[in-house]
Design an enzyme around this catalytic site. Structure first.
Site, mmCIF file in Angstrom:
data_model
loop_
_atom_site.group_PDB
_atom_site.id
_atom_site.type_symbol
_atom_site.label_atom_id
_atom_site.label_comp_id
_atom_site.label_asym_id
_atom_site.label_seq_id
_atom_site.Cartn_x
_atom_site.Cartn_y
_atom_site.Cartn_z
ATOM 1 N N SER A 1 0.811 -1.361 0.003
ATOM 2 C CA SER A 1 0.086 -0.061 -0.035
ATOM 3 C C SER A 1 0.859 1.485 -0.010
ATOM 4 C CB SER A 1 -0.972 -0.024 1.133
ATOM 5 O OG SER A 1 -1.993 0.155 0.917
ATOM 6 N N TYR B 1 -1.737 -2.067 -11.005
ATOM 7 C CA TYR B 1 -2.008 -1.973 -9.398
ATOM 8 C C TYR B 1 -1.271 -2.979 -8.714
ATOM 9 C CZ TYR B 1 -4.006 -1.988 -4.719
ATOM 10 O OH TYR B 1 -4.217 -1.875 -3.442
ATOM 11 N N LYS C 1 0.902 3.305 -2.963
ATOM 12 C CA LYS C 1 -0.330 4.382 -3.326
ATOM 13 C C LYS C 1 -0.014 5.910 -3.424
ATOM 14 C CE LYS C 1 -3.553 1.165 -1.401
ATOM 15 N NZ LYS C 1 -4.397 0.574 -0.402
HETATM 16 N N1 GLU Z 1 -1.802 -5.142 -2.457
HETATM 17 C C1 GLU Z 1 -2.541 -5.037 -1.387
HETATM 18 C C2 GLU Z 1 -4.216 -5.013 -1.707
HETATM 19 O O1 GLU Z 1 -4.486 -4.546 -2.431
HETATM 20 C C3 GLU Z 1 -2.179 -3.660 -0.643
HETATM 21 C C4 GLU Z 1 -2.892 -3.544 0.613
HETATM 22 C C5 GLU Z 1 -2.083 -2.707 1.813
HETATM 23 O O2 GLU Z 1 -0.989 -2.706 1.788
HETATM 24 O O3 GLU Z 1 -3.011 -2.168 2.265
HETATM 25 O O4 GLU Z 1 -4.869 -5.471 -1.002
#
Ligand code: GLU
Length: 316
Positions: free
Chosen positions: A63, A189, A66
């Site tokens: 995450s 993503y 992001k």
């Molecule tokens: N790739 C993970 C998902 O989409 C990232 C989640 C995270 O680190 O909060 O669930």
């Protein structure tokens, strides 16, 4: 040895023994992490680096990516266009919550939850999937100061099991909030989440934001200075899952965590700080990481609204 290094070693020793939290396993590859891995890194805006523990161990960024993808999308489209597609309101819901997508404007609440992050990544410019991926990787390289790679097993593992993220993308397509090529958006993503970094890289990335968008070690610009405040704002209000409010109250600096156990935080103008420890709590935040940051914030008066002129080791 500096005071800061001594303090970091003390924190590493004190919190290394806790066994609270669980390693994430909803992405099967993540369950292979060793719960004992534990690192703390600080990189200052004048280029000093402090490391203790497993700071060179590679893991997938998850995450935390992001924040940086949002920066690239802002550069691609500007603030107002992006704001129409993805909001900046905290939800108080878990990062993978789908429920709010079905109410109101259907616009994802913010770019730090999965729905908002998928929508943000779907907007990235590029001449097809390879070009988009290369742009993302290049951006991460500017932040870390070296080439970065995707961990293929984690990417494949999440692509095969990320049904909830797929459902969100379909819902957003249904509401006309994202473009129809959702498989490509989801792949990008999942790839951005599977970029490999280590704890020291995360501190360098945070220090780059602290340093107005320029990597303080390589002096390479990673993001336009205009957008650093946007990234820091959403980190501050939405970066720590459904503990964002308590984090803002107790630690008081912009931060982002990921389910693989990383947390990075920005002390604006001064430093980037990162921790890595895979066991996470029910909200998705690294247990040791939370404790380290609370202790650091207290020791060095890092809280942004702490108006007392206290010790600030980063002023050295
Ligand atoms: N790739 C993970 C998902 O989409 C990232 C989640 C995270 O680190 O909060 O669930």
């Amino acid at each position: 040895m500096t005071q800061l290094q001594i303090f970091l070693e003390k924190l590493h020793h004190t919190y290394g023994i806790t066994d609270a939290g669980q390693v994430a396993d909803y992405i099967p590859e993540l369950s292979k992490a060793n719960p004992d891995w534990f690192g703390i890194s600080v990189v200052t805006t004048d280029g000093q680096v402090f490391n203790i523990g497993d700071t060179a161990k590679n893991f997938t960024i998850q995450s935390i990516s992001k924040v940086f993808a949002y920066g690239l999308a802002l550069e691609d489209h500007g603030r107002e266009v992006l704001f129409e597609k993805v909001g900046v309101e905290p939800t108080g819901d878990p990062f993978n919550s789908i429920i709010r997508l079905d109410e109101g404007s259907h616009r994802p609440y913010n770019p730090m939850i999965n729905a908002g992050a998928i929508a943000t990544t779907s907007l990235l410019k590029g001449d097809g999937p390879t070009d988009k991926l290369n742009r993302l990787l290049k951006m991460f390289e500017h932040y870390t100061g070296h080439e970065v790679f995707i961990d293929m097993p984690t990417f494949i593992s999440e692509r095969a099991t990320g049904h909830r993220n797929r459902a969100m993308a379909h819902l957003m397509l249904n509401f006309g909030m994202i473009d129809k090529d959702i498989d490509a958006a989801l792949d990008l993503y999942f790839q951005q989440c599977a970029v490999m970094v280590n704890c020291c890289d995360l501190a360098t990335m945070a220090a780059t934001l602290a340093n107005h968008g320029t990597n303080p070690i390589t002096q390479v610009r990673a993001v336009s200075e205009d957008y650093v405040r946007d990234l820091l704002s959403v980190m501050y209000t939405c970066g720590m899952y459904n503990r964002a409010g308590e984090w803002a109250y107790r630690v008081g600096i912009p931060a982002k965590s990921g389910v693989s156990g990383g947390i990075l935080a920005v002390v604006p103008g001064k430093a980037g700080i990162a921790t890595f420890s895979p066991p996470i709590d029910d909200n998705g935040n690294s247990v040791r990481g939370l404790r380290v940051f609370e202790a650091l914030s207290k020791q060095y008066n890092l809280h942004m609204f702490d108006l007392s002129m206290g010790r600030c080791i980063f002023c050295i």
